[in-house]
Design a protein around this motif. Structure first.
Motif, PDB file in Angstrom:
ATOM      1  N   UNK A 136     -16.466   5.007   3.799  1.00  0.00           N
ATOM      2  CA  UNK A 136     -16.753   6.394   4.187  1.00  0.00           C
ATOM      3  C   UNK A 136     -17.225   6.444   5.644  1.00  0.00           C
ATOM      4  N   UNK A 137     -18.147   5.531   5.989  1.00  0.00           N
ATOM      5  CA  UNK A 137     -18.644   5.509   7.370  1.00  0.00           C
ATOM      6  C   UNK A 137     -17.512   5.224   8.354  1.00  0.00           C
ATOM      7  N   UNK A 138     -16.611   4.312   7.962  1.00  0.00           N
ATOM      8  CA  UNK A 138     -15.499   3.956   8.848  1.00  0.00           C
ATOM      9  C   UNK A 138     -14.607   5.166   9.077  1.00  0.00           C
ATOM     10  N   UNK A 139     -14.210   5.802   7.980  1.00  0.00           N
ATOM     11  CA  UNK A 139     -13.231   6.893   8.098  1.00  0.00           C
ATOM     12  C   UNK A 139     -13.804   8.137   8.764  1.00  0.00           C
ATOM     13  N   UNK A 140     -15.127   8.249   8.824  1.00  0.00           N
ATOM     14  CA  UNK A 140     -15.712   9.431   9.478  1.00  0.00           C
ATOM     15  C   UNK A 140     -16.212   9.121  10.901  1.00  0.00           C
ATOM     16  N   UNK A 147      -9.269   7.768  -1.508  1.00  0.00           N
ATOM     17  CA  UNK A 147      -9.202   6.474  -0.843  1.00  0.00           C
ATOM     18  C   UNK A 147      -8.867   5.326  -1.807  1.00  0.00           C
ATOM     19  N   UNK A 148      -9.011   5.591  -3.123  1.00  0.00           N
ATOM     20  CA  UNK A 148      -8.641   4.532  -4.083  1.00  0.00           C
ATOM     21  C   UNK A 148      -7.149   4.192  -3.960  1.00  0.00           C
ATOM     22  N   UNK A 149      -6.382   5.093  -3.335  1.00  0.00           N
ATOM     23  CA  UNK A 149      -4.945   4.807  -3.154  1.00  0.00           C
ATOM     24  C   UNK A 149      -4.683   3.706  -2.128  1.00  0.00           C
ATOM     25  N   UNK A 150      -5.734   3.331  -1.415  1.00  0.00           N
ATOM     26  CA  UNK A 150      -5.597   2.184  -0.515  1.00  0.00           C
ATOM     27  C   UNK A 150      -5.134   0.951  -1.309  1.00  0.00           C
ATOM     28  N   UNK A 151      -5.630   0.872  -2.545  1.00  0.00           N
ATOM     29  CA  UNK A 151      -5.309  -0.291  -3.369  1.00  0.00           C
ATOM     30  C   UNK A 151      -3.795  -0.375  -3.629  1.00  0.00           C
ATOM     31  N   UNK A 152      -3.202   0.791  -3.804  1.00  0.00           N
ATOM     32  CA  UNK A 152      -1.750   0.836  -4.011  1.00  0.00           C
ATOM     33  C   UNK A 152      -1.012   0.351  -2.747  1.00  0.00           C
ATOM     34  N   UNK A 208      -3.190   8.819   1.845  1.00  0.00           N
ATOM     35  CA  UNK A 208      -4.521   9.019   1.252  1.00  0.00           C
ATOM     36  C   UNK A 208      -5.468   9.595   2.286  1.00  0.00           C
ATOM     37  N   UNK A 209      -6.595  10.096   1.793  1.00  0.00           N
ATOM     38  CA  UNK A 209      -7.668  10.526   2.688  1.00  0.00           C
ATOM     39  C   UNK A 209      -8.986  10.046   2.082  1.00  0.00           C
ATOM     40  N   UNK A 210     -10.084  10.531   2.618  1.00  0.00           N
ATOM     41  CA  UNK A 210     -11.389  10.063   2.163  1.00  0.00           C
ATOM     42  C   UNK A 210     -11.595  10.306   0.659  1.00  0.00           C
ATOM     43  N   UNK A 211     -11.068  11.443   0.171  1.00  0.00           N
ATOM     44  CA  UNK A 211     -11.258  11.781  -1.247  1.00  0.00           C
ATOM     45  C   UNK A 211     -10.369  10.939  -2.154  1.00  0.00           C
TER      46      UNK A 211
END
Ligand SMILES: Nc1ncnc2c1ncn2[C@@H]1O[C@H](COP(=O)(O)OP(=O)(O)O[C@H]2O[C@H](CO)[C@@H](O)[C@H](O)[C@H]2O)[C@@H](O)[C@H]1O
Length: 484
Positions: free
Chosen positions: A456-460, A277-282, A272-275
């Motif tokens: 978002x702040x974390x990933x950037x 990121x909902x895939x984190x749940x998976x 996943x990436x920032x766009x």
């Protein structure tokens, strides 16, 4: 400029903790600055074990080289491989069956002799190999005698005397303190056994030697560089560090953006990436399945650590029963002191639906936790830099830290008004403050808009090595200017 970087652990050849990650990544970024870097490390058993997994090959370069300086007949061989992912970073492996045949990196028949043997073997290798190094960059106490040798035994050596030295302190808590009798084994002159040398409360202290004799010293974050010059964090070396304060720098570690990228990391379940990121749940769901935790959408706190006093586990012990009152899950990956392993084991037995306790070293599971957890806990008593919080930021996993050392330099408290900040934390080393920080993070997890902003702040957050590698180049230049 040509740099010899010396370390006991280097990823992916042999890794115990953060030092391996730094020495496995930094050379690639220094190389991009136009310098040439070679690495010197012991040929640990682990180096052979990891070869098939990472696909590097090893060749013999030279054999049966003596170390006439030392009180031993042991000889060493030099092997060579290349740092994966680098253009041309040679890795020279110092091989000796007596000193380096243990299963683990920091094991052996005699750790003082082992470090002395390795340090002198590196210098003998440099004399033998046909390269002219400008700087030897040593890391932690195991290699800290190298600057001492350069400024004493080898000060008139035609080749070695022209080489500057840089010492990086990754952890002041480990100094290499041994009986004075090792002076003889090391072939070091008696005058060094003094308060202005490597003597330390009647013993010898390898790291003190490095601090006094390296041309330039640095540690791995600006805050820790300041902290260790005061008594509270100085581990009895604050006075010596203050003596060298004009030559003491703090350079924040970076992380390897190619190796640690949620978009391409093959070890995690779903990229996943920032766009996306909902895939984190998976990733969380798959991790719950792998670890046998209930597959529910509850906040998951991850922790990956060496289980030692430094990491703030005593204050954690006091609050985890209260944290367990929340609807949450906790995943631990770590090995270390028995008392802490027991503490986590009993939490796991008490709350089997909430805790997954993994007392082992497993770099694949580590990545899956960085990707799958929602929060990452690091309540360290002290932390020179800390990489765990940086990997978690990169993977959108919100750090909960004690603001000390590099944790204070990389994590910024979230402000719901300005929507600035990438994590949560506390300052006083006190369980009540830790509990409050965890509770705060759990609260914001349910405030979805804030949580998305936090991710978002974390990933950037910029955690790349590019900036820090430039700082190291300047450090090498400073060191070099001192020997001309
Ligand atoms: N059981 C396990 N299984 C898999 N992986 C595991 C693991 N236990 C730990 N790790 C990994 O080891 C690394 C730990 O690095 P840290 O920098 O956080 O701490 P460490 O104290 O080892 O390093 C010291 O050196 C580094 C480098 O300078 C400093 O950042 C730090 O503050 C200082 O204490 C991380 O990559 C983590 O994922």
């Amino acid at each position: 400029m040509r740099i010899a970087m010396v370390s006991y652990e280097v990823y992916p050849f042999a890794k115990v903790g953060g030092l391996a990650d730094v020495v496995g990544a930094l050379p690639k970024y220094i190389e991009r600055q136009g310098l040439t870097v070679d690495i010197f490390m012991p040929y640990h058993k682990k180096v052979d074990e990891n070869a098939p997994k990472f696909g590097y090959t090893i060749e013999k370069v030279s054999e049966a080289i003596p170390v006439p300086q030392l009180l031993t007949e042991e000889k060493f061989d030099i092997y060579k491989t290349t740092l994966p992912g680098s253009r041309n970073v040679n890795v020279f492996l110092i091989s000796n069956r007596y000193y380096f045949s243990a299963n683990e990196v920091y094991e052996g028949p005699d750790l003082a002799e082992q470090a002395i043997f390795f340090s002198d073997a590196v210098l003998e290798s440099i004399k033998k190999l046909d390269f002219n190094y400008d700087v030897i960059h040593v890391n932690d106490w195991q290699t800290a005698l190298i600057p001492v040798y350069l400024k004493s035994v080898y000060k008139n050596d035609e080749k070695l005397s022209k080489i500057a030295s840089v010492l990086t302190i990754h952890n002041l808590g480990y100094q290499g303190i041994f009986e004075p009798s090792y002076m003889k084994f090391a072939g070091l002159p008696d005058y060094l056994f003094s308060i202005d040398g490597i003597e330390f409360y009647g013993n010898i202290n390898f790291l003190k030697g490095g601090i006094l004799f390296a041309d330039v010293i640095n540690t791995v974050s600006p805050t820790y560089a300041r902290e260790i010059q005061a008594k509270e964090y100085g581990e009895k070396l604050d006075g010596v560090l203050r003596v060298r304060s004009a030559d003491l720098y703090g350079i924040l570690n970076g992380i390897d953006y190619e190796e640690y990228n949620p978009e391409t990391d093959k070890r995690i379940y779903v990229n996943y990436n920032l766009e996306t990121v909902e895939k984190k749940r998976e990733n969380k769901r798959m991790l719950q399945r792998e670890l046998g935790l209930p597959e529910r959408d509850v906040p998951m706190i991850g922790m990956i650590n060496r289980l030692v006093d430094q990491k703030g586990l005593d204050i954690m012990a006091e609050v985890m029963d209260y944290v367990s009152l929340f609807d949450m899950q906790f995943v631990l990956l770590g090995t270390g002191d028995e008392k802490y392993e027991e503490m986590f084991k009993s939490l796991g037995e008490k709350y089997p639906e909430k805790y997954s306790i993994n007392l082992k070293f497993d770099i694949v599971l580590a990545q899956r936790i960085y990707a799958g957890a929602d929060m990452f806990l690091m309540p360290s008593r002290y932390e020179p830099c800390g990489l765990g919080q940086m990997y978690s930021l990169r993977y959108g996993t919100i750090p909960i830290v004690r603001y000390t050392g590099g944790l204070a330099d990389t994590v910024k408290e979230y402000d719901p008004q300005t929507k600035d900040g990438n994590g949560f934390g506390f300052e006083p080393y006190d369980p009540a403050y830790l509990l409050k920080a965890i509770a705060k993070a759990l609260y914001y997890y349910n405030e979805k808009e804030h949580w998305i902003t936090l991710i978002r702040n974390a990933m950037t957050t910029d955690l790349s090595w590019d900036k820090s590698a430039k700082e190291y180049v300047k450090l090498y230049q400073r060191a070099k200017s001192k020997v001309q």
